[in-house]
Motif scaffolding. Sequence first.
Motif, PDB file in Angstrom:
ATOM      1  N   UNK A 269      21.309  -0.936 -52.495  1.00 14.53           N
ATOM      2  CA  UNK A 269      21.683  -1.704 -51.318  1.00 14.53           C
ATOM      3  C   UNK A 269      23.052  -2.347 -51.464  1.00 14.53           C
ATOM      4  N   UNK A 270      23.610  -2.721 -50.323  1.00 10.33           N
ATOM      5  CA  UNK A 270      24.848  -3.488 -50.262  1.00 10.33           C
ATOM      6  C   UNK A 270      24.743  -4.444 -49.088  1.00 10.33           C
ATOM      7  N   UNK A 271      25.531  -5.506 -49.111  1.00 10.59           N
ATOM      8  CA  UNK A 271      25.535  -6.485 -48.023  1.00 10.59           C
ATOM      9  C   UNK A 271      26.820  -6.363 -47.225  1.00 10.59           C
ATOM     10  N   UNK A 272      26.699  -6.393 -45.897  1.00 11.36           N
ATOM     11  CA  UNK A 272      27.853  -6.273 -45.007  1.00 11.36           C
ATOM     12  C   UNK A 272      27.872  -7.444 -44.025  1.00 11.36           C
ATOM     13  N   UNK A 273      29.051  -8.043 -43.775  1.00  8.41           N
ATOM     14  CA  UNK A 273      29.138  -9.081 -42.738  1.00  8.41           C
ATOM     15  C   UNK A 273      28.836  -8.492 -41.363  1.00  8.41           C
ATOM     16  N   UNK A 274      28.082  -9.230 -40.564  1.00  6.23           N
ATOM     17  CA  UNK A 274      27.742  -8.769 -39.220  1.00  6.23           C
ATOM     18  C   UNK A 274      28.868  -9.100 -38.252  1.00  6.23           C
ATOM     19  N   UNK A 282      21.920  -5.919 -44.615  1.00  3.51           N
ATOM     20  CA  UNK A 282      21.863  -5.046 -45.785  1.00  3.51           C
ATOM     21  C   UNK A 282      21.869  -3.585 -45.376  1.00  3.51           C
ATOM     22  N   UNK A 283      22.669  -2.801 -46.103  1.00  4.58           N
ATOM     23  CA  UNK A 283      22.611  -1.356 -45.981  1.00  4.58           C
ATOM     24  C   UNK A 283      21.828  -0.793 -47.155  1.00  4.58           C
ATOM     25  N   UNK A 324      24.403   3.082 -43.122  1.00  2.94           N
ATOM     26  CA  UNK A 324      25.591   2.334 -42.694  1.00  2.94           C
ATOM     27  C   UNK A 324      26.081   2.827 -41.338  1.00  2.94           C
ATOM     28  N   UNK A 325      26.054   4.141 -41.119  1.00  4.75           N
ATOM     29  CA  UNK A 325      26.491   4.690 -39.837  1.00  4.75           C
ATOM     30  C   UNK A 325      25.572   4.224 -38.711  1.00  4.75           C
TER      31      UNK A 325
END
Length: 411
Positions: A269-274, A282-283, A324-325
């Motif tokens: 997993x990775x964390x992305x700002x919304x 999370x992705x 992610x897409x």
Amino acid sequence: MSTMQIDRLLETCVKRKASDIHLAVGKPPVLRMHGHMKELATKVLDGEDTTALMKSITPDRIQQEFEESGSGDFGFAFGDAARFRVSIFKQKGYCSLVLRRIPNTLLTFEQIGLPEMARSICRRPRGIFLVTGPTGSGKTTTLACMINYINETYDKHIITMEDPIEYYHPHKKSVVVQREVGTDVPTFAEGLRRALRQDPDVILVGEMRDLTTIGSAITAAETGHLVFGTLHTNGAASTINRIIDAFPTDQQEQVRVQLAGNLLAVLSQCLCPRVDTDGMVAGYEFMYVTPGIQNLIRENKSFRIDSEIQTGKRFGMQLLDDNLFTLFTAGKISAEECIDKSRNPGQMMDKMARAGHDVEKTDEGLAAEAAEVAASTATPAAKPGAPQSDAERQAAIAANRARMMATQNKK
């Protein structure tokens, strides 16, 4: 700087829902909020300030370790508001601190967005479930959610080994024993060795750092325990390679057989700002170990695992880039974040272009990679006057667009 002032910093962090506090000489306190660094409107810290802040919250044992080795890690509770994981270290001869906020509220599977198969794995009596990703990607939160689910649902004996303890788990249906490395047990490997004599059903290993710990975790799964662990790897295939490569060459064949028989799943997993609201999302890449994947592990064909994940959607499997897409097309993350966090940025750019999204190709290398992907996936040119399908026309347009962008960037 007094203890009251550290309390105000912690209160500000909790109130603003920041993930981290950074305290360094020559700069005001800085909060990390939704992935971005924000300075507080207060005084610039000097050496006395950071040292006083450190001493106000650091146990004597960690202060001694800090003086001897130049760094130390510990955790503490800030009342009922939150817990903090603290790292203290020397830089340029001064004391610096980073405090990670650990919310007291444990999230559910639905709130985190975990695949349903992860819930099913919590019922399994034996095997290894690995959660992987870079530092700060939410691995601890994901594992805490799963341990809490077992604690609330089943009558088990759960033993965790953490450095330091972040989430506190009260006894519910299960008995939960939490051991802190450095305080309750010297190392993860020693904690695992001792745990096998303590009648556990579930074992959590905070970090599988070395050969001894990895080997002990596999042995614990073989002897009939459900083991959760973390690794700092990206992707399911690289996780398997990392485990096997940790062992000497003459042992790797045996480890492949052991891993194939005991690995249940890998969640990367990775964390992305919304971009649609405040906060992070999370992705995920999720691999559930099917008989086909077991064969690939045994036969040292990890390069084919991504293909198995793509065909395993009925088990909830998905690749990180696909997830992610999906987040990008749903409007939850930006195009830049989607490309940056993807495992194959060039392919992601080409995929966005094919879907009709305008992506600014400011990176010459990525633009060239996208052009190469577009060219390799495009069908051969049709003879003059020959009809073309919609897919062929779209592939040709995407390839031409990528080549033009790469040429413009080179200029």
